[in-house]
Design an enzyme around this catalytic site. Sequence first.
Site, mmCIF file in Angstrom:
data_model
loop_
_atom_site.group_PDB
_atom_site.id
_atom_site.type_symbol
_atom_site.label_atom_id
_atom_site.label_comp_id
_atom_site.label_asym_id
_atom_site.label_seq_id
_atom_site.Cartn_x
_atom_site.Cartn_y
_atom_site.Cartn_z
ATOM 1 N N TYR A 75 0.712 -1.165 0.019
ATOM 2 C CA TYR A 75 -0.095 -0.099 0.111
ATOM 3 C C TYR A 75 0.674 1.279 0.039
ATOM 4 C CZ TYR A 75 -4.426 -2.587 1.190
ATOM 5 O OH TYR A 75 -5.560 -3.118 1.305
ATOM 6 N N HIS A 89 -10.029 -2.549 6.320
ATOM 7 C CA HIS A 89 -9.492 -3.925 5.831
ATOM 8 C C HIS A 89 -10.216 -4.995 6.662
ATOM 9 C CE1 HIS A 89 -7.851 -7.201 3.801
ATOM 10 N NE2 HIS A 89 -7.252 -6.566 2.782
ATOM 11 N N GLY A 90 -10.812 -5.693 6.022
ATOM 12 C CA GLY A 90 -11.455 -6.912 6.909
ATOM 13 C C GLY A 90 -10.461 -7.491 7.801
ATOM 14 N N ASP A 92 -9.537 -10.722 7.973
ATOM 15 C CA ASP A 92 -9.053 -11.907 7.102
ATOM 16 C C ASP A 92 -7.416 -11.856 7.215
ATOM 17 O OD1 ASP A 92 -9.707 -9.967 5.420
ATOM 18 O OD2 ASP A 92 -9.418 -11.205 3.726
ATOM 19 N N THR A 122 -16.947 -10.794 7.194
ATOM 20 C CA THR A 122 -18.486 -11.445 7.036
ATOM 21 C C THR A 122 -18.281 -12.883 6.601
ATOM 22 O OG1 THR A 122 -18.794 -9.183 5.606
ATOM 23 C CG2 THR A 122 -20.538 -10.901 5.353
ATOM 24 N N GLY A 124 -19.627 -16.582 5.797
ATOM 25 C CA GLY A 124 -20.228 -17.371 4.985
ATOM 26 C C GLY A 124 -20.066 -16.901 3.574
ATOM 27 N N ILE A 125 -19.304 -15.954 3.399
ATOM 28 C CA ILE A 125 -19.050 -15.520 2.044
ATOM 29 C C ILE A 125 -17.503 -15.141 1.620
ATOM 30 C CG2 ILE A 125 -19.632 -12.989 2.262
ATOM 31 C CD1 ILE A 125 -20.497 -14.949 -0.824
ATOM 32 N N ASP A 204 3.039 -37.590 -34.903
ATOM 33 C CA ASP A 204 2.776 -36.407 -34.896
ATOM 34 C C ASP A 204 3.315 -35.764 -36.270
ATOM 35 O OD1 ASP A 204 2.668 -33.747 -34.241
ATOM 36 O OD2 ASP A 204 4.546 -33.812 -32.913
HETATM 37 C C1 SPV Z 1 4.211 -30.144 -29.696
HETATM 38 O O1 SPV Z 1 4.111 -30.117 -28.420
HETATM 39 O O2 SPV Z 1 3.716 -30.889 -30.290
HETATM 40 C C2 SPV Z 1 5.370 -29.321 -30.145
HETATM 41 C C3 SPV Z 1 6.401 -28.987 -29.402
HETATM 42 O O3 SPV Z 1 5.195 -28.855 -31.159
HETATM 43 S S1 SPV Z 1 7.961 -30.057 -29.512
HETATM 44 O O4 SPV Z 1 7.333 -31.211 -29.414
HETATM 45 O O5 SPV Z 1 8.696 -29.697 -28.512
HETATM 46 O O6 SPV Z 1 8.114 -29.655 -31.018
HETATM 47 MG MG MG Z 2 3.572 -30.076 -32.343
#
Ligand code: SPV
Ligand code: MG
Length: 430
Positions: A75, A89-90, A92, A122, A124-125, A204
């Site tokens: 503050y 201030h409360g 708490d 207060t 309950g809340i 992937d």
């Molecule tokens: C993913 O998580 O799919 C990525 C990041 O593209 S990496 O796998 O590190 O490339």
């Molecule tokens: Mg990726």
Amino acid sequence: MKTVYVGMGTDLIHHGHINIIEKARELGQVTVGLLSDAAVTKFSRIPFLEYEERKQILENIKGVEKVVLQSSLDYEENLRALKPDYVVHGTDWKVGPQKHIRDKVIRILSEWGGELIEPDYTEGISSSGLKNAMREIGTTPDIRRRLLRRLIAAKPIVRVLEAHNGISSLIVEETQIEAEGELREFDAIWVSSLTDSTAKGKPDTEYVDRTSRIQTINDILEVTTKPIILDGDTGGLTEHFELMVRNMERLGVSAVIIEDKSGLKRNSLFGTEVNQELEDIDTFCHKISMGKKAQMTRDFMIIARIESLIANVGMEDALKRAKAYIEAGADGIMIHSRYKDGKDILEFMKEYQRFEYKVPAISVPSSYNKFTEDELKAAGFNVVIYANHLLRSAFPAMQKTATSILANKRSLEADEYCMSIKDILEILPN
Ligand code: SPV
Ligand code: MG
């Protein structure tokens, strides 16, 4: 007339706050010091409403004369500027992490004979109770989408963890610890292409199609409130990327990261063991700018991921791409590397600091994981993504259980690797 100062952070006003303001206005003219997002995130989640919205609500409450910014939990700055006769201030904060702030308020007020008044809390809340109730109700796409930009503005570094389905996203949503006087939790969810594909037993390589990835996102949206960053792979054809941007915005996703590869996309962590072809710079810039044009809201972010260090084509290329992508309209850049020492990443960030125009920088330290968040922040990063860790930790646990059942021809011995049936039944909110 005496002057009264009340510090407040909350966006969900309840009668507990009104009780405090009523007490304050009996004492004199009330100024509310409204905590900034940055100050609130030191002890709580970022508020649902933005600062200006919270300010507007407080300004319209009976008895509030003025609302001023309080930009830290401390503050001192505001008290010295306003020299109020009272702070209200409360009770708490008499115990717990805010106790030292209270002690300091008393000390500073005593310099001019000011007094701390603490009406009874207060019952309950509580704001945290209300926030939990709000979380059970859920959120809206608009509120969720804008959270990422707000977090980047409010926090030293935004902490993101991977999720690949509903249950893993609940772990990102709920896990929190109290450490070093702060509440620590993950700020956002990374929907990784690697773990989304792996969880489905698929490579992937952009083989898991968009409909399927949207299904994963939907499962996550249904049970969480935190912002989502989507791993958009290459973004696909520019025309498809434009549709993806619209689609993600509509769902309430905050950002998509697209990488500058072409041909069959392979996971970056293969490095040069597989052919990683980089996209032509102009072609990728065109994709970014068409994505930006397709965007409907001001909140959504398109983040450009630079793969030059993965493909081993050098620092010059990485920096050149960063500049070009920012010029094309990227709202952030992600620089990727697979080297453990992280020297290339630090070198890139050092050069990046010299850029005249910078955007938020995102780190995915899967390989260079010795760096702490403080070190990444010091290097200039704004966001850190732990990209695959929940799936990677779940897989060995499941393998151990499967092996144990085979070895013992029963499941008794596997119990030590499993949560109890009672816990699994109770893990989900009603
Ligand atoms: C993913 O998580 O799919 C990525 C990041 O593209 S990496 O796998 O590190 O490339
Ligand atoms: Mg990726």
